[in-house]
Design a protein around this motif. Structure first.
Motif, PDB file in Angstrom:
ATOM      1  N   ARG A   1       0.835  -1.178   0.000  1.00  0.00           N
ATOM      2  CA  ARG A   1       0.000   0.000   0.000  1.00  0.00           C
ATOM      3  C   ARG A   1       0.878   1.239   0.000  1.00  0.00           C
ATOM      4  O   ARG A   1       1.677   1.448   0.917  1.00  0.00           O
ATOM      5  CB  ARG A   1      -0.945   0.048   1.204  1.00  0.00           C
ATOM      6  N   LEU A   2       0.722   2.041  -1.026  1.00  0.00           N
ATOM      7  CA  LEU A   2       1.449   3.290  -1.130  1.00  0.00           C
ATOM      8  C   LEU A   2       0.608   4.422  -0.555  1.00  0.00           C
ATOM      9  O   LEU A   2      -0.613   4.436  -0.695  1.00  0.00           O
ATOM     10  CB  LEU A   2       1.786   3.609  -2.587  1.00  0.00           C
ATOM     11  N   SER A   3       1.287   5.360   0.077  1.00  0.00           N
ATOM     12  CA  SER A   3       0.623   6.524   0.635  1.00  0.00           C
ATOM     13  C   SER A   3       1.226   7.785   0.048  1.00  0.00           C
ATOM     14  O   SER A   3       2.425   7.838  -0.236  1.00  0.00           O
ATOM     15  CB  SER A   3       0.769   6.560   2.159  1.00  0.00           C
ATOM     16  N   CYS A   4       0.407   8.785  -0.122  1.00  0.00           N
ATOM     17  CA  CYS A   4       0.852  10.077  -0.616  1.00  0.00           C
ATOM     18  C   CYS A   4       0.222  11.151   0.250  1.00  0.00           C
ATOM     19  O   CYS A   4      -0.997  11.347   0.207  1.00  0.00           O
ATOM     20  CB  CYS A   4       0.457  10.264  -2.081  1.00  0.00           C
TER      21      CYS A   4
ATOM     22  N   GLY B   1      -3.426  11.524  -8.382  1.00  0.00           N
ATOM     23  CA  GLY B   1      -3.258  10.264  -9.061  1.00  0.00           C
ATOM     24  C   GLY B   1      -1.902   9.639  -8.817  1.00  0.00           C
ATOM     25  O   GLY B   1      -0.997  10.265  -8.257  1.00  0.00           O
ATOM     26  N   TRP B   2      -1.812   8.394  -9.234  1.00  0.00           N
ATOM     27  CA  TRP B   2      -0.568   7.651  -9.170  1.00  0.00           C
ATOM     28  C   TRP B   2      -0.108   7.328 -10.579  1.00  0.00           C
ATOM     29  O   TRP B   2      -0.894   6.867 -11.414  1.00  0.00           O
ATOM     30  CB  TRP B   2      -0.730   6.355  -8.379  1.00  0.00           C
ATOM     31  N   TYR B   3       1.159   7.562 -10.828  1.00  0.00           N
ATOM     32  CA  TYR B   3       1.798   7.241 -12.087  1.00  0.00           C
ATOM     33  C   TYR B   3       2.989   6.342 -11.803  1.00  0.00           C
ATOM     34  O   TYR B   3       3.483   6.283 -10.678  1.00  0.00           O
ATOM     35  CB  TYR B   3       2.272   8.507 -12.800  1.00  0.00           C
ATOM     36  N   ARG B   4       3.443   5.653 -12.816  1.00  0.00           N
ATOM     37  CA  ARG B   4       4.633   4.840 -12.638  1.00  0.00           C
ATOM     38  C   ARG B   4       5.501   4.902 -13.874  1.00  0.00           C
ATOM     39  O   ARG B   4       5.026   5.148 -14.982  1.00  0.00           O
ATOM     40  CB  ARG B   4       4.276   3.391 -12.314  1.00  0.00           C
ATOM     41  N   GLN B   5       6.777   4.684 -13.665  1.00  0.00           N
ATOM     42  CA  GLN B   5       7.728   4.674 -14.757  1.00  0.00           C
ATOM     43  C   GLN B   5       8.729   3.557 -14.540  1.00  0.00           C
ATOM     44  O   GLN B   5       9.459   3.545 -13.549  1.00  0.00           O
ATOM     45  CB  GLN B   5       8.445   6.021 -14.873  1.00  0.00           C
ATOM     46  N   ALA B   6       8.740   2.631 -15.468  1.00  0.00           N
ATOM     47  CA  ALA B   6       9.687   1.531 -15.444  1.00  0.00           C
ATOM     48  C   ALA B   6      10.885   1.885 -16.308  1.00  0.00           C
ATOM     49  O   ALA B   6      10.791   2.736 -17.198  1.00  0.00           O
ATOM     50  CB  ALA B   6       9.022   0.255 -15.950  1.00  0.00           C
ATOM     51  N   PRO B   7      12.016   1.232 -16.080  1.00  0.00           N
ATOM     52  CA  PRO B   7      13.201   1.517 -16.894  1.00  0.00           C
ATOM     53  C   PRO B   7      12.930   1.358 -18.378  1.00  0.00           C
ATOM     54  O   PRO B   7      12.377   0.352 -18.819  1.00  0.00           O
ATOM     55  CB  PRO B   7      14.207   0.473 -16.401  1.00  0.00           C
ATOM     56  N   GLY B   8      13.300   2.364 -19.155  1.00  0.00           N
ATOM     57  CA  GLY B   8      13.122   2.313 -20.586  1.00  0.00           C
ATOM     58  C   GLY B   8      11.716   2.570 -21.076  1.00  0.00           C
ATOM     59  O   GLY B   8      11.456   2.458 -22.278  1.00  0.00           O
TER      60      GLY B   8
ATOM     61  N   VAL C   1      -1.530   5.218 -13.554  1.00  0.00           N
ATOM     62  CA  VAL C   1      -1.967   3.988 -12.911  1.00  0.00           C
ATOM     63  C   VAL C   1      -3.386   4.136 -12.387  1.00  0.00           C
ATOM     64  O   VAL C   1      -4.247   3.292 -12.637  1.00  0.00           O
ATOM     65  CB  VAL C   1      -1.019   3.589 -11.764  1.00  0.00           C
ATOM     66  N   ALA C   2      -3.630   5.197 -11.641  1.00  0.00           N
ATOM     67  CA  ALA C   2      -4.942   5.426 -11.051  1.00  0.00           C
ATOM     68  C   ALA C   2      -5.108   6.893 -10.725  1.00  0.00           C
ATOM     69  O   ALA C   2      -4.133   7.601 -10.477  1.00  0.00           O
ATOM     70  CB  ALA C   2      -5.120   4.580  -9.791  1.00  0.00           C
ATOM     71  N   ASP C   3      -6.354   7.333 -10.710  1.00  0.00           N
ATOM     72  CA  ASP C   3      -6.665   8.726 -10.441  1.00  0.00           C
ATOM     73  C   ASP C   3      -7.923   8.809  -9.602  1.00  0.00           C
ATOM     74  O   ASP C   3      -8.821   7.964  -9.737  1.00  0.00           O
ATOM     75  CB  ASP C   3      -6.862   9.489 -11.754  1.00  0.00           C
ATOM     76  N   ILE C   4      -7.982   9.809  -8.747  1.00  0.00           N
ATOM     77  CA  ILE C   4      -9.187  10.050  -7.969  1.00  0.00           C
ATOM     78  C   ILE C   4      -9.438  11.544  -7.901  1.00  0.00           C
ATOM     79  O   ILE C   4      -8.535  12.335  -7.622  1.00  0.00           O
ATOM     80  CB  ILE C   4      -9.083   9.423  -6.554  1.00  0.00           C
ATOM     81  N   SER C   5     -10.663  11.948  -8.180  1.00  0.00           N
ATOM     82  CA  SER C   5     -11.019  13.353  -8.164  1.00  0.00           C
ATOM     83  C   SER C   5     -11.379  13.786  -6.753  1.00  0.00           C
ATOM     84  O   SER C   5     -11.561  12.966  -5.849  1.00  0.00           O
ATOM     85  CB  SER C   5     -12.191  13.615  -9.110  1.00  0.00           C
ATOM     86  N   SER C   6     -11.495  15.093  -6.574  1.00  0.00           N
ATOM     87  CA  SER C   6     -11.880  15.610  -5.265  1.00  0.00           C
ATOM     88  C   SER C   6     -13.248  15.102  -4.848  1.00  0.00           C
ATOM     89  O   SER C   6     -13.527  14.975  -3.652  1.00  0.00           O
ATOM     90  CB  SER C   6     -11.867  17.143  -5.278  1.00  0.00           C
TER      91      SER C   6
ATOM     92  N   VAL D   1       9.136   2.956 -10.575  1.00  0.00           N
ATOM     93  CA  VAL D   1       9.064   4.036  -9.614  1.00  0.00           C
ATOM     94  C   VAL D   1       7.661   4.606  -9.693  1.00  0.00           C
ATOM     95  O   VAL D   1       7.191   4.961 -10.774  1.00  0.00           O
ATOM     96  CB  VAL D   1      10.103   5.138  -9.902  1.00  0.00           C
ATOM     97  N   TYR D   2       7.005   4.682  -8.562  1.00  0.00           N
ATOM     98  CA  TYR D   2       5.635   5.178  -8.509  1.00  0.00           C
ATOM     99  C   TYR D   2       5.630   6.610  -7.999  1.00  0.00           C
ATOM    100  O   TYR D   2       6.217   6.911  -6.959  1.00  0.00           O
ATOM    101  CB  TYR D   2       4.779   4.291  -7.605  1.00  0.00           C
ATOM    102  N   PHE D   3       4.970   7.480  -8.746  1.00  0.00           N
ATOM    103  CA  PHE D   3       4.900   8.896  -8.431  1.00  0.00           C
ATOM    104  C   PHE D   3       3.479   9.306  -8.100  1.00  0.00           C
ATOM    105  O   PHE D   3       2.534   8.901  -8.772  1.00  0.00           O
ATOM    106  CB  PHE D   3       5.380   9.745  -9.608  1.00  0.00           C
ATOM    107  N   CYS D   4       3.357  10.132  -7.094  1.00  0.00           N
ATOM    108  CA  CYS D   4       2.083  10.738  -6.759  1.00  0.00           C
ATOM    109  C   CYS D   4       1.997  12.102  -7.421  1.00  0.00           C
ATOM    110  O   CYS D   4       2.997  12.820  -7.515  1.00  0.00           O
ATOM    111  CB  CYS D   4       1.950  10.878  -5.245  1.00  0.00           C
ATOM    112  N   SER D   5       0.812  12.454  -7.888  1.00  0.00           N
ATOM    113  CA  SER D   5       0.608  13.733  -8.540  1.00  0.00           C
ATOM    114  C   SER D   5      -0.688  14.367  -8.070  1.00  0.00           C
ATOM    115  O   SER D   5      -1.667  13.670  -7.803  1.00  0.00           O
ATOM    116  CB  SER D   5       0.572  13.552 -10.063  1.00  0.00           C
ATOM    117  N   ALA D   6      -0.674  15.680  -7.981  1.00  0.00           N
ATOM    118  CA  ALA D   6      -1.874  16.441  -7.677  1.00  0.00           C
ATOM    119  C   ALA D   6      -2.067  17.497  -8.747  1.00  0.00           C
ATOM    120  O   ALA D   6      -1.093  17.993  -9.322  1.00  0.00           O
ATOM    121  CB  ALA D   6      -1.776  17.094  -6.300  1.00  0.00           C
TER     122      ALA D   6
END
Length: 117
Positions: free
Chosen positions: A19-22, A35-42, A48-53, A92-97
């Protein structure tokens, strides 16, 4: 406007869960969604997923049935529950707002998720 800090990444075996937390802080602006984004090598960064207010969620096809995005408004925190993890989830999983009308974007520094035997 918003500072985002991810946590919860790590090394797990296939089939296990994480479970990832942001946590969001320092914002005086309204957040339209996170939302959550991810980037794998190359590979390019992908959603990955998004949630609105308002609580509307959107999941990428490759994680439907396995991942769930949720939020705790009181804690200003968004979560990504990842079940049945596969090696191809390694990234690598990134959180975004984002602000309304995509007026602004904030990104966390990322947290590594590795799924390997």
């Amino acid at each position: 406007q918003v500072q985002l800090v991810e946590s919860g990444g790590g090394l797990v075996q296939p089939g296990e869960s994480l479970r990832l937390s942001c946590a969001a802080s320092g914002s005086g602006s309204s957040i339209a969604g996170m939302g959550w984004y991810r980037q794998a090598p190359g590979k390019e960064r992908e959603l990955v997923a998004d949630i609105s207010s308002g609580g509307t969620t959107d999941l990428a096809e490759f994680v439907k049935g396995r991942f769930t995005i949720s939020k705790d408004n009181a804690k200003n925190t968004v979560y990504l529950q990842m079940n049945s993890l596969k090696p191809e989830d390694t990234a690598v999983y990134f959180c975004s707002a984002r602000g309304y009308f995509d007026s602004w974007r904030s990104w966390g520094q990322g947290t590594q998720v590795t799924v390997s035997s």
